[in-house]
Every structure is written in C-alpha cells, then in structure tokens.
Write a protein that holds these residues in place. Structure first.
Motif, PDB file in Angstrom:
ATOM      1  N   THR A 127       0.836  -1.199   0.000  1.00  0.00           N
ATOM      2  CA  THR A 127       0.000   0.000   0.000  1.00  0.00           C
ATOM      3  C   THR A 127       0.869   1.247   0.000  1.00  0.00           C
ATOM      4  N   PRO A 128       0.709   2.132  -0.997  1.00  0.00           N
ATOM      5  CA  PRO A 128       1.485   3.383  -0.991  1.00  0.00           C
ATOM      6  C   PRO A 128       0.965   4.354   0.064  1.00  0.00           C
ATOM      7  N   PHE A 129       1.893   4.980   0.782  1.00  0.00           N
ATOM      8  CA  PHE A 129       1.536   5.952   1.818  1.00  0.00           C
ATOM      9  C   PHE A 129       1.851   7.368   1.340  1.00  0.00           C
ATOM     10  N   TYR A 130       0.933   8.278   1.555  1.00  0.00           N
ATOM     11  CA  TYR A 130       1.179   9.698   1.279  1.00  0.00           C
ATOM     12  C   TYR A 130       1.016  10.454   2.596  1.00  0.00           C
ATOM     13  N   THR A 131       2.129  10.827   3.209  1.00  0.00           N
ATOM     14  CA  THR A 131       2.078  11.542   4.481  1.00  0.00           C
ATOM     15  C   THR A 131       1.831  13.018   4.212  1.00  0.00           C
ATOM     16  N   VAL A 132       0.801  13.567   4.834  1.00  0.00           N
ATOM     17  CA  VAL A 132       0.471  14.984   4.628  1.00  0.00           C
ATOM     18  C   VAL A 132       0.414  15.690   5.980  1.00  0.00           C
ATOM     19  N   LYS A 133       0.502  17.007   5.943  1.00  0.00           N
ATOM     20  CA  LYS A 133       0.317  17.794   7.158  1.00  0.00           C
ATOM     21  C   LYS A 133      -0.548  19.006   6.827  1.00  0.00           C
ATOM     22  N   GLU A 134      -0.943  19.732   7.866  1.00  0.00           N
ATOM     23  CA  GLU A 134      -1.803  20.883   7.654  1.00  0.00           C
ATOM     24  C   GLU A 134      -1.171  21.841   6.647  1.00  0.00           C
ATOM     25  N   GLY A 135      -2.012  22.390   5.764  1.00  0.00           N
ATOM     26  CA  GLY A 135      -1.528  23.304   4.741  1.00  0.00           C
ATOM     27  C   GLY A 135      -1.176  22.610   3.429  1.00  0.00           C
ATOM     28  N   ASP A 136      -0.959  21.285   3.476  1.00  0.00           N
ATOM     29  CA  ASP A 136      -0.586  20.571   2.251  1.00  0.00           C
ATOM     30  C   ASP A 136      -1.765  20.483   1.288  1.00  0.00           C
ATOM     31  N   ARG A 137      -1.423  20.486  -0.005  1.00  0.00           N
ATOM     32  CA  ARG A 137      -2.437  20.310  -1.039  1.00  0.00           C
ATOM     33  C   ARG A 137      -1.935  19.234  -1.991  1.00  0.00           C
ATOM     34  N   ILE A 138      -2.780  18.268  -2.298  1.00  0.00           N
ATOM     35  CA  ILE A 138      -2.357  17.140  -3.126  1.00  0.00           C
ATOM     36  C   ILE A 138      -3.577  16.633  -3.889  1.00  0.00           C
ATOM     37  N   SER A 139      -3.370  16.221  -5.151  1.00  0.00           N
ATOM     38  CA  SER A 139      -4.497  15.760  -5.958  1.00  0.00           C
ATOM     39  C   SER A 139      -4.423  14.271  -6.214  1.00  0.00           C
ATOM     40  N   PHE A 140      -5.595  13.644  -6.204  1.00  0.00           N
ATOM     41  CA  PHE A 140      -5.739  12.244  -6.610  1.00  0.00           C
ATOM     42  C   PHE A 140      -6.872  12.218  -7.632  1.00  0.00           C
ATOM     43  N   GLY A 141      -6.526  11.978  -8.898  1.00  0.00           N
ATOM     44  CA  GLY A 141      -7.537  12.031  -9.946  1.00  0.00           C
ATOM     45  C   GLY A 141      -8.223  13.383  -9.917  1.00  0.00           C
ATOM     46  N   PRO A 142      -9.554  13.416  -9.954  1.00  0.00           N
ATOM     47  CA  PRO A 142     -10.255  14.697  -9.987  1.00  0.00           C
ATOM     48  C   PRO A 142     -10.417  15.343  -8.610  1.00  0.00           C
ATOM     49  N   PHE A 143      -9.857  14.710  -7.566  1.00  0.00           N
ATOM     50  CA  PHE A 143     -10.043  15.222  -6.201  1.00  0.00           C
ATOM     51  C   PHE A 143      -8.812  16.011  -5.773  1.00  0.00           C
ATOM     52  N   ASP A 144      -9.006  17.307  -5.566  1.00  0.00           N
ATOM     53  CA  ASP A 144      -7.914  18.189  -5.131  1.00  0.00           C
ATOM     54  C   ASP A 144      -8.091  18.372  -3.623  1.00  0.00           C
ATOM     55  N   LEU A 145      -7.144  17.849  -2.832  1.00  0.00           N
ATOM     56  CA  LEU A 145      -7.300  17.806  -1.380  1.00  0.00           C
ATOM     57  C   LEU A 145      -6.421  18.847  -0.703  1.00  0.00           C
ATOM     58  N   GLU A 146      -6.988  19.501   0.323  1.00  0.00           N
ATOM     59  CA  GLU A 146      -6.198  20.414   1.161  1.00  0.00           C
ATOM     60  C   GLU A 146      -6.478  20.049   2.616  1.00  0.00           C
ATOM     61  N   PHE A 147      -5.429  20.040   3.422  1.00  0.00           N
ATOM     62  CA  PHE A 147      -5.574  19.579   4.804  1.00  0.00           C
ATOM     63  C   PHE A 147      -5.480  20.738   5.791  1.00  0.00           C
ATOM     64  N   VAL A 148      -6.292  20.644   6.846  1.00  0.00           N
ATOM     65  CA  VAL A 148      -6.388  21.713   7.844  1.00  0.00           C
ATOM     66  C   VAL A 148      -6.194  21.086   9.226  1.00  0.00           C
ATOM     67  N   ALA A 149      -5.381  21.705  10.074  1.00  0.00           N
ATOM     68  CA  ALA A 149      -5.163  21.192  11.426  1.00  0.00           C
ATOM     69  C   ALA A 149      -6.455  21.268  12.231  1.00  0.00           C
ATOM     70  N   VAL A 150      -6.805  20.188  12.912  1.00  0.00           N
ATOM     71  CA  VAL A 150      -7.896  20.237  13.892  1.00  0.00           C
ATOM     72  C   VAL A 150      -7.417  19.610  15.193  1.00  0.00           C
ATOM     73  N   ASN A 151      -8.013  20.077  16.282  1.00  0.00           N
ATOM     74  CA  ASN A 151      -7.670  19.605  17.612  1.00  0.00           C
ATOM     75  C   ASN A 151      -8.683  18.530  18.017  1.00  0.00           C
ATOM     76  N   HIS A 152      -8.166  17.413  18.583  1.00  0.00           N
ATOM     77  CA  HIS A 152      -9.034  16.276  18.924  1.00  0.00           C
ATOM     78  C   HIS A 152      -8.342  15.507  20.041  1.00  0.00           C
ATOM     79  N   SER A 153      -8.913  14.373  20.470  1.00  0.00           N
ATOM     80  CA  SER A 153      -8.330  13.634  21.590  1.00  0.00           C
ATOM     81  C   SER A 153      -7.228  12.670  21.145  1.00  0.00           C
ATOM     82  N   ILE A 154      -6.646  12.943  20.008  1.00  0.00           N
ATOM     83  CA  ILE A 154      -5.453  12.234  19.540  1.00  0.00           C
ATOM     84  C   ILE A 154      -4.662  13.288  18.771  1.00  0.00           C
ATOM     85  N   PRO A 155      -3.324  13.276  18.851  1.00  0.00           N
ATOM     86  CA  PRO A 155      -2.581  14.303  18.109  1.00  0.00           C
ATOM     87  C   PRO A 155      -2.701  14.126  16.598  1.00  0.00           C
ATOM     88  N   ASP A 156      -2.387  15.191  15.869  1.00  0.00           N
ATOM     89  CA  ASP A 156      -2.180  15.123  14.421  1.00  0.00           C
ATOM     90  C   ASP A 156      -3.451  14.832  13.626  1.00  0.00           C
TER      91      ASP A 156
END
Ligand SMILES: [Zn+2]
Ligand SMILES: [Zn+2]
Length: 561
Positions: A127-156
């Motif tokens: 399985t290929p892994f794509y490690t991302v962090k907040e602020g990252d933008r990456i596309s998979f096919g027609p899906f353009d993804l952007e990640f945003v930091a959120v706070n929760h009961s587990i880090p990251d």
C-alpha cells in the motif's frame, strides 16, 4: 439492519459535473466511519473505521462498514484519506485493503504510523503511503485535497477540503476547539475562514457533542485533578485510558515524575501505540520514568503507576482481568487507586460499571468521570459548532459522526446560524451535490458486516439472533424415529435440554402429544421429514411457551428407520 428510509430507491445516474456522497458507516451510530465521494466516475474514500459490538451482538469482535456498494468499483478508488488515528476511523482499513492492496493511503504522520502497524498484522505490504500535514495540497484524480489542522483527543488530526468541479466540500473529521491544548496545536479557524471565503459548498461536521450546550472543557483542566488523585494516593495507582490518547498519557507521566513514581504500560495496544508516539515525538517520556511492567512490581506500592487499556470495560482487557483477579501479575491491593481517565462510549455502560464494581469490591478507590474531572470529550460542543458555521458560512450542511439525535441537533445549530440547506442522511443514503445544491437522491444497500475470529461477513444478523436465543433461553433437542413401513412413530421422542434448570422428567408430559402430532401428520400423508420436524417444533414450542414461559431454540430431528 433494517433501513430507515423505505421510501428511497436506488439513486439515479449522477449528473455530469455533480458530486455524489455515499456514507457507508458512521451516520446513525458512533463508530465505523466511512464516506465515499464520487466525481466523474472516480471515487475517494474518507476514513475506514470499525464499530465495537454491544451486548446484543454476542461473539462478534468488530463491526465493519459495508463495502458492498463499492466492491465492484474498487479500481475507481483514487485514495483513502484518514482524518486521524482513532479505531472508528482507521480500524477497517486493512479489511478494505485486503480487497485491493494498492489503494493509496493519505494521512498525517501519526495516523499513518498507527495504521501501518495494523497493515503489518494483516501482512499487507503493497500500500502506498502519502504523508500529509496541515496546509498541504495534493491531488488524486479529480479530487484536489487540502488539509487543515484540527484539535481532537489524539494528536495530528486533520480536516480535509475536497475540491472538484462540483465545488468544495469541507469535512471536519473529529474535532473540538480547545484553545489551550497541551501540544499548542489548535483547530485552524483561520483556514476555515479562508475556505469559507472561497466558498464551501458542502460542510460535513462532527455531530457527537451537538446536544451538549456550551464549550468542551479544556484538556488542561484535568492536570490538577490528576495531581490531586496522585497526592491522595498512598499506594499503587492504575490509570486506564484509550490506547491512543497520547496527551492523557503525557499528563500521567508528568504527574508520576512529580510524585516520584515509576510507570509501566499494560495492554498490547498501549505498549505499541505509545512506542510509536514516542518515536515520532508526540509523547515526551521523561528520562528514567518508564520501567517494564514486571519490574514495577518489585517497587514499593507508593512508587508504582500502571497505565492500562480497558477503560471501556472490554472483557479481555488488562483492567477487566485485574478487576476479576485473573491478571497474571497485577494483583490489586486494598487501598490502591484506579483512575478511569476516559469517556464512556454509549453501549458500554454495563461493562464499565461491572469493572468499577469489581475493583471497588477488592478495596480500590475508583476515580472516574462520574466523580471527578478526569476526562474531557474530544468533540466540539454546540457552542463550538455554532462558531464554525458562522466562520465557514457553508451553502449546504451534512451532519456526520453520530446517532440520529446527534445529527439532528447538529443540523438545528447550522440552521440557527442561517444555513439554508441542511441534509440529513444515514448509512447508505446517497446525497448529490449538483449546481451548488445538496439533496438526498436515493439509497444503496448497506448493512453491518461482522468480524468473528477469522471470518469476515459470514456471521449474519439471523445467526446473531440465534446466539442471543441460545444465550438467553438455551436449547431443546427432540429426536423422533419414524418407521417408514408402518408410517408410525417407532421410537422417541428423546428430549434433551441445555441452558435452563430443566430436568428430563419435565418433558414427560409432552412426549405423548409429540407422538400423537407426528402420527397425525403421517396419517394425513406427510412424509417429508422437514415438515414432520416442523410439527415437532410447533408442538413442543407451544408447550414450553405456555408452561414454562420460555422461547428456547428448538432443534427437532426426525429420522426414518
Ligand atoms: Zn476520533
Ligand atoms: Zn470518531
């Protein structure tokens, strides 16, 4: 599971330029979160988690989302995005990858490290892994993804914005808005605002705490309560919490150092996850504080702290075994302190109180959510959700992650801030976003998939019903021999029962009626053994129900001789 929307039928073809949302789990229950997005014939999966069984599902280890609706289209899946490392978001990933190993996994460093240890257990290596962090933008096919930091009961943990030709979707994942979190990583409302300015067409929001007014208490408030519990303990301390709650474990480690105690982990998942969190820098382990669990027992009780799994009363966990005096090396002493620093997931109440009672019977002092502030939720309360709606100003809202009551409460909050279109869906209900408007368009078949030992999906709801009957009512077997020449009962009935305080003589009075009923059927020309067995079942079933007020499982056997 019966579907809550009988009026819906299969969805029509997705209009060109439209985005389809297919929730396969997590809408209508807290657990097994999985949502499929479809655009231009391609699919994106967000989260792939498990649900833990309750008392009504005996023998079941895990419950998975139903992959049925996408099973024939796995080649079209561009990626699986994992918002964070909780079991209800990552736990079913290996089961999906078993059906197609090379689907890319996208998530934060900690999330992927936690899922990776599962993949290794399932011997999945391609399985290929794509490690991302907040602020990252990456596309998979027609899906353009952007990640945003959120706070929760587990880090990251991450929220994800999904841009397609149909507009922008913002999925919060699980989140809250602790303004002073232990790691300083707050939910990035500035990014939420920026995305809102750009225009969020569909906002999927965590409903778990939508019924809770106000704001979720800050994690920091727990520190002094833990400190106090430590200060008041003159013997051993056992802390039970989720094996993924890195910050809670950090608080316990810090308190232990302050009170000159040493710490050991018990429970396989606790040991494994905390090693991952430490290696990646999410957990800071003060030097000299950790010891092996077996070495800890050599220290004086007032120097010992155990951090254990089992805060939900799981019967095989370390804590449950300690409470039953069956743990191989942890033996509770009168005066020990047990702290359950965790939430109580609905459905686990009986199991948790059973453990608490067991511990108290052995003389332990038990500190839990019900008598001290030793846990705060990981989810946004109503006040936080209102802020989000006002900041994001979405066009359409789809409440996710919750039981029906949670999702309805969440939708009301959205409406109160002026959101005009709130769409409610449950597992299997299909929502299309077309020309900026989201609406329910149909449903796909979507049930529970049970994992029982090595079997996945073989155990069905009807077999669980059998298990419940066996567990609660026991069973009765009846063997009758029929002479095929004379067409009469020639031997029996021989009746055996298990699971109730039956004795063989209880059945004497029903033997002759069974013989009579079978002979009557034979006289009427019935020769089929299945039908004769049904006659036996009906006769003894009615009698047991009337005379003993029981409905056991009945296993009739008619043999021709
Ligand atoms: Zn979570
Ligand atoms: Zn969750």
């Amino acid at each position: 599971m019966s579907h809550p929307h009988p009026e819906l039928s299969a969805p029509p073809e997705l209009p060109a330029g439209g985005l389809r949302v297919i929730p396969l789990g997590g809408l209508g229950e807290v657990g097994r979160n999985m949502t499929v997005f479809e655009y231009d014939g391609r699919l994106l999966v967000v989260d792939c988690g498990v649900l833990f069984p309750d008392d009504s599902q005996p023998g079941v280890d895990l419950i998975l989302p139903d992959f049925g609706p996408i099973r024939d289209r796995l080649d079209a899946v561009e990626a699986i995005v994992l918002t964070h490392g909780h079991e209800d978001h990552i736990g079913a990933t290996p089961y999906l990858l078993r059906e197609r190993q090379d689907i890319p996994l996208v998530g934060s460093e900690l999330t992927l490290a936690l899922v990776n240890s599962k993949l290794r257990e399932h011997r999945l290596r391609q399985t290929p892994f794509y490690t991302v962090k907040e602020g990252d933008r990456i596309s998979f096919g027609p899906f353009d993804l952007e990640f945003v930091a959120v706070n929760h009961s587990i880090p990251d943990a991450l929220a994800v914005a999904i841009r397609t030709g149909a507009g922008m979707v913002l999925h919060t994942g699980d989140f809250k808005m602790d303004q002073l979190p232990l790691d300083g990583r707050i939910t990035d409302l500035r990014a939420f605002a920026r995305l809102g300015e750009e225009g969020v067409d569909l906002f999927l929001t965590d409903s778990t705490n939508a019924e809770v007014p106000g704001f979720t208490t800050a994690e920091r408030r727990i520190t002094p309560v833990l400190e106090q519990a430590f200060a008041e303990s003159s013997q051993r301390i056992i802390v039970a919490c989720f094996a993924s709650h890195v910050h809670r474990v950090q608080q316990v480690l810090d308190a232990a150092v302050k009170h000159n105690r040493k710490v050991a982990y018990v429970g396989r998942s606790m040991v494994r996850n905390m090693a991952i969190a430490r290696d990646l820098g999410y957990l800071t382990v003060p030097p000299g504080v950790m010891v092996e669990a077996k070495e800890l027992a050599d220290l004086a009780p007032e120097r010992q702290v155990l951090i254990s799994t089992g805060s939900q009363g799981e019967p095989l966990s370390a804590l449950a075994r300690i409470a039953q005096r069956s743990h191989n090396f942890v033996h509770l002493q009168e005066g020990d302190t047990v702290i359950l620093a965790s939430s109580l997931i609905p459905g686990n109440e009986n199991a948790v109180y059973r453990v608490i009672n067991g511990l108290m019977r052995l003389g332990a002092r038990v500190v839990h959510k019900g008598n001290a502030l030793v846990h705060v939720s990981g989810h946004a309360s109503a006040g936080e959700l209102l802020y989000c709606y006002n900041i994001v100003r979405p066009r359409n809202v789809l409440p996710v992650h919750g039981e029906v009551r949670h999702m309805l409460a969440n939708g009301e909050l959205a409406k109160a801030t002026g959101v005009e279109n709130v769409v409610y869906a449950e597992d299997g209900v299909v929502v299309d976003l077309v020309d900026g408007v989201a609406s329910v368009v149909g449903k796909v078949e979507c049930g529970y998939v049970f994992v029982d030992g090595q079997s996945v999906g073989d155990v069905t709801e009807s077999e669980l019903k059998d298990r419940r009957i066996l567990g609660e009512e026991g069973f009765i077997s009846v063997i009758v021999v029929v002479d095929s020449v004379s067409g009469k009962v020639s031997a029996g009935p021989e009746i055996h029962a298990r699971g109730h305080a039956w004795v063989d003589s209880d059945f004497e009075s029903i033997k002759q009626p069974i013989v009579d009923a079978v002979n009557r059927s034979l006289d009427e020309g019935t020769t089929d053994t299945y039908q004769l067995q049904q006659t036996v079942r009906r006769t003894i079933g009615r009698w047991v129900s009337n005379t003993h007020k029981r409905r056991p499982m009945i296993i009739p056997v008619v043999v021709e001789a």
